[in-house]
Design a protein around this motif. Structure first.
Motif, PDB file in Angstrom:
ATOM      1  N   MET A 269       0.727  -1.022   0.049  1.00  0.00           N
ATOM      2  CA  MET A 269      -0.065   0.112   0.097  1.00  0.00           C
ATOM      3  C   MET A 269       0.803   1.288   0.065  1.00  0.00           C
ATOM      4  SD  MET A 269      -3.240  -0.670   0.095  1.00  0.00           S
ATOM      5  CE  MET A 269      -4.527  -1.831   0.510  1.00  0.00           C
ATOM      6  N   ALA A 270       1.839   1.118   0.636  1.00  0.00           N
ATOM      7  CA  ALA A 270       2.902   2.425   0.848  1.00  0.00           C
ATOM      8  C   ALA A 270       3.542   2.480  -0.335  1.00  0.00           C
ATOM      9  CB  ALA A 270       3.571   2.347   2.126  1.00  0.00           C
ATOM     10  N   ALA A 271       3.824   1.416  -0.924  1.00  0.00           N
ATOM     11  CA  ALA A 271       4.538   1.667  -2.090  1.00  0.00           C
ATOM     12  C   ALA A 271       3.784   2.165  -3.614  1.00  0.00           C
ATOM     13  CB  ALA A 271       5.291   0.192  -2.662  1.00  0.00           C
ATOM     14  N   ALA A 272       2.720   2.344  -3.390  1.00  0.00           N
ATOM     15  CA  ALA A 272       1.671   2.623  -4.393  1.00  0.00           C
ATOM     16  C   ALA A 272       2.103   4.252  -4.725  1.00  0.00           C
ATOM     17  CB  ALA A 272       0.184   2.509  -4.006  1.00  0.00           C
ATOM     18  N   PRO A 273       1.732   4.768  -5.940  1.00  0.00           N
ATOM     19  CA  PRO A 273       1.881   6.140  -6.429  1.00  0.00           C
ATOM     20  C   PRO A 273       0.802   7.196  -5.571  1.00  0.00           C
ATOM     21  CG  PRO A 273       0.940   4.932  -8.092  1.00  0.00           C
ATOM     22  CD  PRO A 273       1.685   3.859  -7.310  1.00  0.00           C
ATOM     23  N   MET A 274       1.279   8.382  -5.871  1.00  0.00           N
ATOM     24  CA  MET A 274       0.128   9.141  -4.947  1.00  0.00           C
ATOM     25  C   MET A 274      -0.971   9.164  -5.326  1.00  0.00           C
ATOM     26  SD  MET A 274       2.022  10.942  -7.128  1.00  0.00           S
ATOM     27  CE  MET A 274       3.341  11.789  -6.372  1.00  0.00           C
ATOM     28  N   MET A 275      -2.008   9.605  -4.294  1.00  0.00           N
ATOM     29  CA  MET A 275      -3.532   9.575  -4.618  1.00  0.00           C
ATOM     30  C   MET A 275      -3.794  10.323  -6.031  1.00  0.00           C
ATOM     31  SD  MET A 275      -4.510  12.522  -1.677  1.00  0.00           S
ATOM     32  CE  MET A 275      -3.556  13.940  -1.673  1.00  0.00           C
ATOM     33  N   SER A 276      -4.845   9.883  -6.820  1.00  0.00           N
ATOM     34  CA  SER A 276      -4.976  10.511  -8.138  1.00  0.00           C
ATOM     35  C   SER A 276      -5.809  11.779  -7.938  1.00  0.00           C
ATOM     36  CB  SER A 276      -6.118   9.503  -8.740  1.00  0.00           C
ATOM     37  OG  SER A 276      -7.481   9.382  -7.997  1.00  0.00           O
ATOM     38  N   ILE A 277      -6.333  12.141  -6.569  1.00  0.00           N
ATOM     39  CA  ILE A 277      -6.478  13.790  -6.603  1.00  0.00           C
ATOM     40  C   ILE A 277      -5.670  14.508  -6.271  1.00  0.00           C
ATOM     41  CG2 ILE A 277      -9.073  12.794  -5.817  1.00  0.00           C
ATOM     42  CD1 ILE A 277      -8.156  13.828  -2.934  1.00  0.00           C
ATOM     43  N   TYR A 278      -4.329  14.320  -6.296  1.00  0.00           N
ATOM     44  CA  TYR A 278      -3.211  15.101  -6.042  1.00  0.00           C
ATOM     45  C   TYR A 278      -3.455  16.406  -6.932  1.00  0.00           C
ATOM     46  CZ  TYR A 278       1.859  16.160  -5.153  1.00  0.00           C
ATOM     47  OH  TYR A 278       2.877  16.873  -5.038  1.00  0.00           O
ATOM     48  N   PRO A 279      -3.526  16.345  -8.151  1.00  0.00           N
ATOM     49  CA  PRO A 279      -3.470  17.645  -9.035  1.00  0.00           C
ATOM     50  C   PRO A 279      -4.814  18.473  -8.652  1.00  0.00           C
ATOM     51  CG  PRO A 279      -3.176  15.724 -10.358  1.00  0.00           C
ATOM     52  CD  PRO A 279      -3.403  14.938  -8.951  1.00  0.00           C
ATOM     53  N   ILE A 280      -5.861  17.623  -8.265  1.00  0.00           N
ATOM     54  CA  ILE A 280      -7.182  18.531  -7.914  1.00  0.00           C
ATOM     55  C   ILE A 280      -6.847  19.251  -6.594  1.00  0.00           C
ATOM     56  CG2 ILE A 280      -9.399  18.437  -6.972  1.00  0.00           C
ATOM     57  CD1 ILE A 280      -9.525  15.807  -8.728  1.00  0.00           C
ATOM     58  N   ILE A 281      -6.133  19.018  -5.492  1.00  0.00           N
ATOM     59  CA  ILE A 281      -5.798  19.302  -4.536  1.00  0.00           C
ATOM     60  C   ILE A 281      -4.477  20.505  -5.029  1.00  0.00           C
ATOM     61  CG2 ILE A 281      -4.490  19.226  -2.096  1.00  0.00           C
ATOM     62  CD1 ILE A 281      -5.853  16.494  -1.990  1.00  0.00           C
ATOM     63  N   GLY A 282      -3.728  20.226  -5.715  1.00  0.00           N
ATOM     64  CA  GLY A 282      -2.557  21.192  -6.088  1.00  0.00           C
ATOM     65  C   GLY A 282      -3.263  22.486  -6.676  1.00  0.00           C
ATOM     66  N   GLU A 283      -4.284  21.999  -7.605  1.00  0.00           N
ATOM     67  CA  GLU A 283      -4.856  23.257  -8.154  1.00  0.00           C
ATOM     68  C   GLU A 283      -5.435  24.530  -7.274  1.00  0.00           C
ATOM     69  OE1 GLU A 283      -7.937  23.918 -12.042  1.00  0.00           O
ATOM     70  OE2 GLU A 283      -8.156  22.021 -10.539  1.00  0.00           O
ATOM     71  N   ARG A 284      -6.081  23.951  -6.059  1.00  0.00           N
ATOM     72  CA  ARG A 284      -6.586  24.907  -5.177  1.00  0.00           C
ATOM     73  C   ARG A 284      -5.606  25.894  -4.828  1.00  0.00           C
ATOM     74  NH1 ARG A 284      -9.833  23.410   0.534  1.00  0.00           N
ATOM     75  NH2 ARG A 284      -9.971  25.899   0.940  1.00  0.00           N
ATOM     76  N   TYR A 285      -4.197  25.295  -4.675  1.00  0.00           N
ATOM     77  CA  TYR A 285      -3.177  26.143  -4.026  1.00  0.00           C
ATOM     78  C   TYR A 285      -2.045  26.709  -5.162  1.00  0.00           C
ATOM     79  CZ  TYR A 285      -5.159  24.286   0.127  1.00  0.00           C
ATOM     80  OH  TYR A 285      -5.962  23.939   1.098  1.00  0.00           O
ATOM     81  N   GLY A 286      -2.624  26.745  -6.260  1.00  0.00           N
ATOM     82  CA  GLY A 286      -1.660  26.917  -7.548  1.00  0.00           C
ATOM     83  C   GLY A 286      -0.743  26.034  -7.867  1.00  0.00           C
ATOM     84  N   PHE A 287      -0.715  24.782  -7.759  1.00  0.00           N
ATOM     85  CA  PHE A 287       0.273  23.867  -7.955  1.00  0.00           C
ATOM     86  C   PHE A 287      -0.129  22.628  -8.894  1.00  0.00           C
ATOM     87  CE2 PHE A 287       1.741  25.610  -3.882  1.00  0.00           C
ATOM     88  CZ  PHE A 287       2.894  26.099  -4.076  1.00  0.00           C
ATOM     89  N   ARG A 288      -1.211  23.034  -9.814  1.00  0.00           N
ATOM     90  CA  ARG A 288      -1.718  21.987 -10.382  1.00  0.00           C
ATOM     91  C   ARG A 288      -0.882  21.363 -11.490  1.00  0.00           C
ATOM     92  NH1 ARG A 288      -4.036  20.508 -15.194  1.00  0.00           N
ATOM     93  NH2 ARG A 288      -5.852  19.232 -15.146  1.00  0.00           N
ATOM     94  N   ASP A 289      -0.222  22.092 -12.364  1.00  0.00           N
ATOM     95  CA  ASP A 289       0.843  21.795 -13.167  1.00  0.00           C
ATOM     96  C   ASP A 289       2.004  20.831 -12.599  1.00  0.00           C
ATOM     97  OD1 ASP A 289      -0.670  22.748 -15.232  1.00  0.00           O
ATOM     98  OD2 ASP A 289       0.425  24.449 -15.407  1.00  0.00           O
ATOM     99  N   PHE A 290       2.567  21.170 -11.634  1.00  0.00           N
ATOM    100  CA  PHE A 290       3.380  20.570 -10.973  1.00  0.00           C
ATOM    101  C   PHE A 290       2.900  19.348 -10.392  1.00  0.00           C
ATOM    102  CE2 PHE A 290       5.428  19.065  -6.812  1.00  0.00           C
ATOM    103  CZ  PHE A 290       6.684  19.020  -7.207  1.00  0.00           C
ATOM    104  N   CYS A 291       1.734  19.378  -9.767  1.00  0.00           N
ATOM    105  CA  CYS A 291       1.038  17.978  -9.233  1.00  0.00           C
ATOM    106  C   CYS A 291       0.748  17.077 -10.374  1.00  0.00           C
ATOM    107  CB  CYS A 291      -0.196  18.437  -8.464  1.00  0.00           C
ATOM    108  SG  CYS A 291       0.246  19.072  -6.913  1.00  0.00           S
ATOM    109  N   ALA A 292       0.119  17.286 -11.410  1.00  0.00           N
ATOM    110  CA  ALA A 292      -0.190  16.650 -12.776  1.00  0.00           C
ATOM    111  C   ALA A 292       1.050  15.684 -13.260  1.00  0.00           C
ATOM    112  CB  ALA A 292      -0.874  17.472 -13.676  1.00  0.00           C
ATOM    113  N   SER A 293       2.003  16.609 -13.373  1.00  0.00           N
ATOM    114  CA  SER A 293       3.481  16.171 -13.696  1.00  0.00           C
ATOM    115  C   SER A 293       4.119  15.083 -12.783  1.00  0.00           C
ATOM    116  CB  SER A 293       4.560  17.302 -14.336  1.00  0.00           C
ATOM    117  OG  SER A 293       3.944  18.235 -15.023  1.00  0.00           O
TER     118      SER A 293
END
Length: 315
Positions: A269-293
């Motif tokens: 479980m810990a070895a899985a990549p990060m949660m799929s909503i990572y870019p969605i959370i990042g967008e709220r704080y101005g980091f959508r492109d970084f989180c998506a990449s």
């Protein structure tokens, strides 16, 4: 090694199928929220409720699993946060976004299918998912969200308002609700009517495959940065795919022994990549492109990292 690649190949084949289906418009972008909701509100809760209702209450919580998993995740969060703040010199908001990406795994859409395929233990997979979701949603995610709120200069907002917002987010989480329902059914030994039980079983059977198709389509739907921030991105990738499973394994070795299958489940479980909503959370704080990449790169590299973890676990 070939057997390991063959074990996890279906995970990435289904992701690839979802990616292809989105690119050729079999899955349209406007359908993505609905598809995600079907998984989040129907398929995965069915796995949890159906699995937990069949287990005695004394077997639902494995304290050493939750302790090792929680300590591993929070240690990874703090190490990543300190490196980003002190060594990279990033601000609190970006540092917290990086630490969140390195810490909160996609236990639902990737970790659960990988555990199910590699260990072949449906009950252990659903039990491990339940405990992982509790740790992630009651400990790690609230802490990260609170740090983000302060990091973007929202200190003017009262502490009560911030805690209320985070608390309400937790209470509305369908996975938390599903866990509560499953625990209540187990605690009071309430049998599910046969039609409901069979319906949950049918939903549970499609949950892993549907989740992987969704991840593939979600990867096709994101727009990575044209110029990658390699230094900051690599910090998140290495934290998520290397540091976090190592820290969970480290604490498992330190703590008293528990079910070996659940030990492997926690590490996977810990070895899985990060949660799929990572870019969605990042967008709220101005980091959508970084989180998506970062999500895109980490998910691709996880094919190799998961293979290595499975090899080390002897699966």
């Amino acid at each position: 090694m070939l057997n390991i690649f063959l074990t996890i190949a279906p995970v990435f084949i289904l992701m690839g199928l979802g990616y292809f289906a989105f690119k050729v418009q079999l899955i349209k972008s406007e359908a993505m929220p609905s598809l995600g909701n079907i998984i989040l509100y129907c398929a995965i809760p069915a796995v949890m409720i159906g699995g937990l209702s069949k287990i005695h209450i004394s077997e639902i919580i494995e304290p050493y699993f939750m302790l090792a998993y929680g300590l591993g995740l929070i240690t990874c969060l703090l190490i990543s946060l300190l490196i980003a703040l002190k060594l990279k010199g990033n601000g609190l908001s970006l540092s917290t976004i990086q630490a969140m990406g390195a810490t909160i795994p996609n236990s639902m859409f990737v970790g659960f299918p990988v555990v199910l395929l590699s260990l072949g233990q449906a009950d252990s997979a659903s039990l491990g998912l339940m405990m992982a979701v509790l740790v992630e949603n009651l400990l790690i995610l609230p802490l990260a969200l609170i740090l983000l709120e302060y990091g973007v200069g929202q200190q003017a907002t009262s502490k009560f308002a911030i805690w209320r917002s985070v608390g309400w987010r937790i209470l509305k989480n369908p996975l938390i609700i599903a866990i509560a329902v499953g625990v209540i059914l187990s605690l009071f030994n309430i049998p599910l009517p046969k039609p409901i039980s069979q319906s949950l079983e049918l939903l549970a059977k499609i949950s892993a495959g549907l989740a992987l198709l969704f991840i593939g389509a979600a990867l096709a739907n994101i727009k990575p940065q044209t110029k990658l921030d390699g230094s900051n991105l690599s910090l998140v990738v290495m934290g998520k795919l290397i540091l976090e499973p190592f820290m969970v394994a480290f604490f498992i070795m330190l703590l008293p022994a528990f079910n070996p299958i659940l030990q492997k489940t926690a590490i996977l479980m810990a070895a899985a990549p990060m949660m799929s909503i990572y870019p969605i959370i990042g967008e709220r704080y101005g980091f959508r492109d970084f989180c998506a990449s970062t999500l895109f790169v980490t998910t691709l590299l996880s094919f190799l990292s998961l293979a290595v973890v499975l090899l080390l676990l002897g699966v």
